[in-house]
Scaffold this active site. Structure first.
Site, PDB file in Angstrom:
ATOM      1  N   CYS A 127      -2.889   6.458   2.252  1.00 34.97           N
ATOM      2  CA  CYS A 127      -4.240   6.484   2.818  1.00 34.97           C
ATOM      3  C   CYS A 127      -4.317   7.541   3.924  1.00 34.97           C
ATOM      4  O   CYS A 127      -3.424   7.599   4.778  1.00 34.97           O
ATOM      5  CB  CYS A 127      -4.576   5.119   3.389  1.00 34.97           C
ATOM      6  SG  CYS A 127      -6.263   4.995   4.004  1.00 34.97           S
ATOM      7  N   GLU A 185      -8.221  -6.650   8.117  1.00 36.49           N
ATOM      8  CA  GLU A 185      -8.916  -5.415   8.413  1.00 36.49           C
ATOM      9  C   GLU A 185     -10.422  -5.519   8.642  1.00 36.49           C
ATOM     10  O   GLU A 185     -10.970  -4.896   9.530  1.00 36.49           O
ATOM     11  CB  GLU A 185      -8.646  -4.445   7.269  1.00 36.49           C
ATOM     12  CG  GLU A 185      -8.411  -3.081   7.793  1.00 36.49           C
ATOM     13  CD  GLU A 185      -7.929  -2.142   6.696  1.00 36.49           C
ATOM     14  OE1 GLU A 185      -7.121  -2.552   5.848  1.00 36.49           O
ATOM     15  OE2 GLU A 185      -8.378  -0.999   6.731  1.00 36.49           O
ATOM     16  N   GLU A 231       0.850  -1.208   0.000  1.00 37.30           N
ATOM     17  CA  GLU A 231       0.000   0.000   0.000  1.00 37.30           C
ATOM     18  C   GLU A 231       0.887   1.261   0.000  1.00 37.30           C
ATOM     19  O   GLU A 231       0.621   2.234  -0.698  1.00 37.30           O
ATOM     20  CB  GLU A 231      -0.912  -0.028   1.222  1.00 37.30           C
ATOM     21  CG  GLU A 231      -1.753   1.208   1.367  1.00 37.30           C
ATOM     22  CD  GLU A 231      -2.821   1.082   2.444  1.00 37.30           C
ATOM     23  OE1 GLU A 231      -3.300  -0.036   2.709  1.00 37.30           O
ATOM     24  OE2 GLU A 231      -3.190   2.117   3.025  1.00 37.30           O
ATOM     25  N   ARG A 287       0.457   1.700  13.876  1.00 34.51           N
ATOM     26  CA  ARG A 287      -0.592   0.778  14.304  1.00 34.51           C
ATOM     27  C   ARG A 287       0.073  -0.265  15.196  1.00 34.51           C
ATOM     28  O   ARG A 287       0.907  -1.060  14.746  1.00 34.51           O
ATOM     29  CB  ARG A 287      -1.273   0.093  13.115  1.00 34.51           C
ATOM     30  CG  ARG A 287      -2.370  -0.852  13.554  1.00 34.51           C
ATOM     31  CD  ARG A 287      -3.177  -1.422  12.394  1.00 34.51           C
ATOM     32  NE  ARG A 287      -4.353  -2.093  12.906  1.00 34.51           N
ATOM     33  CZ  ARG A 287      -4.392  -3.367  13.301  1.00 34.51           C
ATOM     34  NH1 ARG A 287      -3.333  -4.122  13.216  1.00 34.51           N
ATOM     35  NH2 ARG A 287      -5.503  -3.877  13.783  1.00 34.51           N
TER      36      ARG A 287
END
Ligand code: ARG
Length: 424
Positions: free
Chosen positions: A295, A337, A249, A304
């Site tokens: 993002c 997710e 990503e 995270r």
């Protein structure tokens, strides 16, 4: 006439209003058409996404003609994912770092709602502190199966997925791999390019939660799988506790993970890993938004921190969510997710990533997980007490029943076969 109608038929089914063609813009016609159609479909959908919530007709008309100064990204490059995936929660990615400014009127309210970070706020300077401030959360290994902390980084001077060229992917990989070569000690390891990876090896790495999957529909429509598997890969140290994803990503995802609940040790390893890589490359950073990534959910610290935790005695997920929310933590399943908790095993992670320092995030995570473990222990004790009480009640009941039976036995006249009275 027939011919005319047919010609019109070719244009009209898309129901594209003519007005935007009148505006002078760099946006090609087919992109405009796709964007317009996507916008109408999104409005008519029941998508819960922040994109649908904040992209009003007026804002859409204002932004659809804009492009970013350097990479010439347009609005469709940012919102394609949310336009084709109505189940998006957010629905938008930045096509390049400048998108956050050019399309700020759309990004800002989304960032504010997701992170609680307002347009006038300033993300604080990085402050990692020390991992040694956080002792093992579960030294007896009763609850926490594994701990993982990751952060995302983008290399300065490159756009993001929708605008990356074939050459960019290759060049990013080369630059990042050069940095891997300079890692030493616990951090030295090997880079595995997806191009050269055997299918079985890849599946095993995915199953063991080391490796990314390549089937995310949000990323796919967000144009993150172009030229796949070119430039994609994963670096692992020998112990598989320090891992870096390349060109998934984000340009890089830096991960520290291990079995058990030693959050401090995992954090310390991530700090050293990030700082070592930062020596070798310049990462994109913005004074207002912090670290800039693809993002908008991964801005600021982009951290995270998560644990996979077994909570067999807390009977409802709502209780776990309740405690987690008090510490700004979020609860999900262990299989990615959008998965839900399975077999009493939860994935619990920090929700806040912006407007706070890395150290604050880990402190909140530490306190939250501690509170959840305490809730689990309390629930286990309550359960034990109830079970003991029930067992005792059963014994008493059994005793009383026995007494009753004995009494009945004593009072009732002995039945004799053939006794008329008893035959009624
Ligand atoms: N684009 C997806 C959505 O809007 C995922 C957002 C957050 N996750 C991520 N991996 N960036 O729901």
């Amino acid at each position: 006439m027939q011919c005319l109608r047919l010609r019109f038929r070719g244009i009209l089914p898309r129901l594209v209003p003519i007005r935007y063609y009148a505006k002078k813009t760099d946006i090609p016609e087919d992109v405009m058409e796709e964007m317009e159609e996507g916008f109408i479909n999104l409005c008519n959908s029941d998508s819960p996404s922040l994109l649908r919530k904040y992209l009003t007709r007026d804002l859409f008309d204002e932004l659809k003609v804009k492009t970013t100064p350097t990479y010439k990204s347009n609005l469709l490059d940012c919102v394609r994912s949310g336009m084709y995936n109505f189940n998006s929660n957010v629905g938008i990615y930045a096509a390049d770092p400048e998108s956050y400014k050019t399309f700020a009127k759309l990004f800002d309210p989304i960032i504010e709602e997701y992170h609680g970070f307002k347009q006038g706020d300033k993300h604080p300077a990085s402050c990692f502190g020390y991992g040694s401030d956080f002792p093992d959360l579960d030294p007896e290994r009763k609850f926490i199966l594994s701990t993982r902390i990751r952060c995302a980084r983008s290399l300065d001077g490159f756009p993001f997925n929708p605008m990356l060229t074939h050459c960019d992917y290759a060049q990013l990989q080369t630059t990042i791999c050069r940095a891997f070569d300079r890692l030493c000690g616990e951090f030295s390891g090997k880079y595995f390019a997806v191009c050269n990876m055997k299918e079985k090896v890849k599946e095993k790495l995915i199953a063991d939660h080391y490796m990314f999957r390549e089937d995310d529909p949000f990323l796919e429509q967000g144009m993150a799988f172009r030229y796949w598997p070119l430039g994609r890969g994963i670096f692992m140290n020998r112990q598989k506790t320090f891992i870096v994803w390349v060109n998934e990503e984000d340009h890089v995802r830096i991960i520290s993970m291990e079995k058990g609940g030693d959050l401090g040790r995992v954090y310390e390893r991530m700090i050293i890993g990030v700082e070592s890589l930062a020596h070798e490359m310049k990462f994109a950073h913005d004074p207002h938004l912090g670290h800039i990534n693809f993002c908008p959910t991964n801005l600021g610290t982009s951290i995270r921190a998560s644990v996979h935790i077994k909570l067999p005695s807390i009977s409802s997920e709502a209780t776990v969510v309740d405690v987690a929310e008090k510490y700004s933590l979020q609860v999900r399943g262990t299989r990615g997710e959008n998965s839900s908790p399975d077999n009493g095993i939860y994935d619990i992670s920090n929700k806040r990533r912006m407007g706070v320092t890395e150290y604050q995030i880990i402190t909140e995570m530490y306190n939250g997980i501690k509170a959840i473990i305490e809730t689990e222990c309390q629930a286990a004790m309550d359960m034990e007490r109830i079970m003991k009480a029930t067992a005792k009640d059963n014994m008493v009941l059994k005793g009383e029943e026995m007494q009753k039976i004995k009494r009945v036995d004593k009072c009732s006249p002995k039945k004799k076969p053939g006794d008329k009275k008893n035959r009624r």
